[in-house]
Design an enzyme around this catalytic site. Structure first.
Site, PDB file in Angstrom:
ATOM      1  N   ASP A   8     -27.376 -42.004   9.440  1.00  0.00           N
ATOM      2  CA  ASP A   8     -28.240 -41.516  10.730  1.00  0.00           C
ATOM      3  C   ASP A   8     -28.910 -40.204  10.119  1.00  0.00           C
ATOM      4  O   ASP A   8     -28.373 -39.624   9.349  1.00  0.00           O
ATOM      5  CB  ASP A   8     -27.234 -41.379  11.801  1.00  0.00           C
ATOM      6  CG  ASP A   8     -27.961 -40.485  13.106  1.00  0.00           C
ATOM      7  OD1 ASP A   8     -28.995 -41.417  13.371  1.00  0.00           O
ATOM      8  OD2 ASP A   8     -27.647 -39.546  13.446  1.00  0.00           O
ATOM      9  N   ASP A  10     -30.589 -37.883  12.548  1.00  0.00           N
ATOM     10  CA  ASP A  10     -30.459 -36.722  13.770  1.00  0.00           C
ATOM     11  C   ASP A  10     -28.863 -36.374  13.463  1.00  0.00           C
ATOM     12  O   ASP A  10     -28.137 -36.829  14.072  1.00  0.00           O
ATOM     13  CB  ASP A  10     -31.036 -37.138  14.942  1.00  0.00           C
ATOM     14  CG  ASP A  10     -32.306 -37.389  14.887  1.00  0.00           C
ATOM     15  OD1 ASP A  10     -33.040 -37.135  14.246  1.00  0.00           O
ATOM     16  OD2 ASP A  10     -32.801 -38.215  15.764  1.00  0.00           O
TER      17      ASP A  10
END
Length: 146
Positions: A8, A10
Site C-alpha cells: 500500500d 498511504d
C-alpha cells in the site's frame, strides 16, 4: 517463479497521517487537497525496505485513490516515480485490493478489501508489525532469505 508482494502507499510507504497532523487537518480533509499526495514524505525505512523486497520478490504498489480528489491518482504516480523510479510500471490502483492475487499484502489497514486479501495480509503499524524492520524480518525469515 518469484512470489508476489503488494504494498500500500498511504501510511505504508508515504507518511499520510504525519502530513495531515502537521497541517492540523483531518485525514478526510487531507484527501481532498490538491497536491497533498504528491508532497508526502516516505515513511522511515520504507524505500530501503521496498528495494530489499524487490531483490527477491515481484513487488507492486497497490493503492486506492480517493474519489473526492481527481488529482490524487496522478499525484500518487508522481510520488512513486520520484521515490521508487523502478516501480512506476508496477502500480495498481484499486478500491478492491482483495481482487489481486499474490502472496503478501503489506498495508496499514483492512479497508478497501485489504482484510479479505487471499494471501497473507501484513498490517504494518500493528502490535505484531510496528515498523518496516519487523515486516522485513518476518518475510525474510518465513521465506528463508538471509
Amino acid at each position: 517463479m518469484k512470489k508476489i508482494i503488494y504494498i500500500d502507499l498511504d501510511n505504508t510507504m508515504a507518511d499520510y497521517v504525519g502530513a495531515a497532523n502537521e497541517m492540523n487537518i483531518s485525514l478526510k480533509e487531507a484527501k481532498r487537497i490538491k497536491g497533498f499526495f504528491r508532497n508526502l514524505r516516505p515513511m522511515p525505512f520504507a524505500i530501503e525496505s521496498y528495494n530489499r523486497l524487490s531483490e527477491h520478490f515481484d513487488v507492486y504498489i497497490l493503492s486506492t485513490a480517493p474519489w473526492s480528489n481527481p488529482h490524487a491518482l496522478i499525484e500518487k504516480m508522481e510520488w512513486v516515480k520520484e521515490y521508487l523510479p523502478k516501480a512506476y510500471k508496477n502500480v495498481i490502483f484499486s478500491h478492491h485490493k482483495d481482487l489481486n492475487i499474490g502472496d503478501y499484502l503489506i498495508d496499514d489497514s483492512t479497508k478497501n478489501g485489504a482484510g479479505e486479501f487471499t494471501g497473507e495480509h501484513i498490517q504494518i503499524h500493528s502490535d505484531k508489525f510496528p515498523n518496516w524492520n519487523s515486516v522485513i524480518n518476518y518475510i525474510f525469515n518465513k521465506e528463508n532469505i538471509l
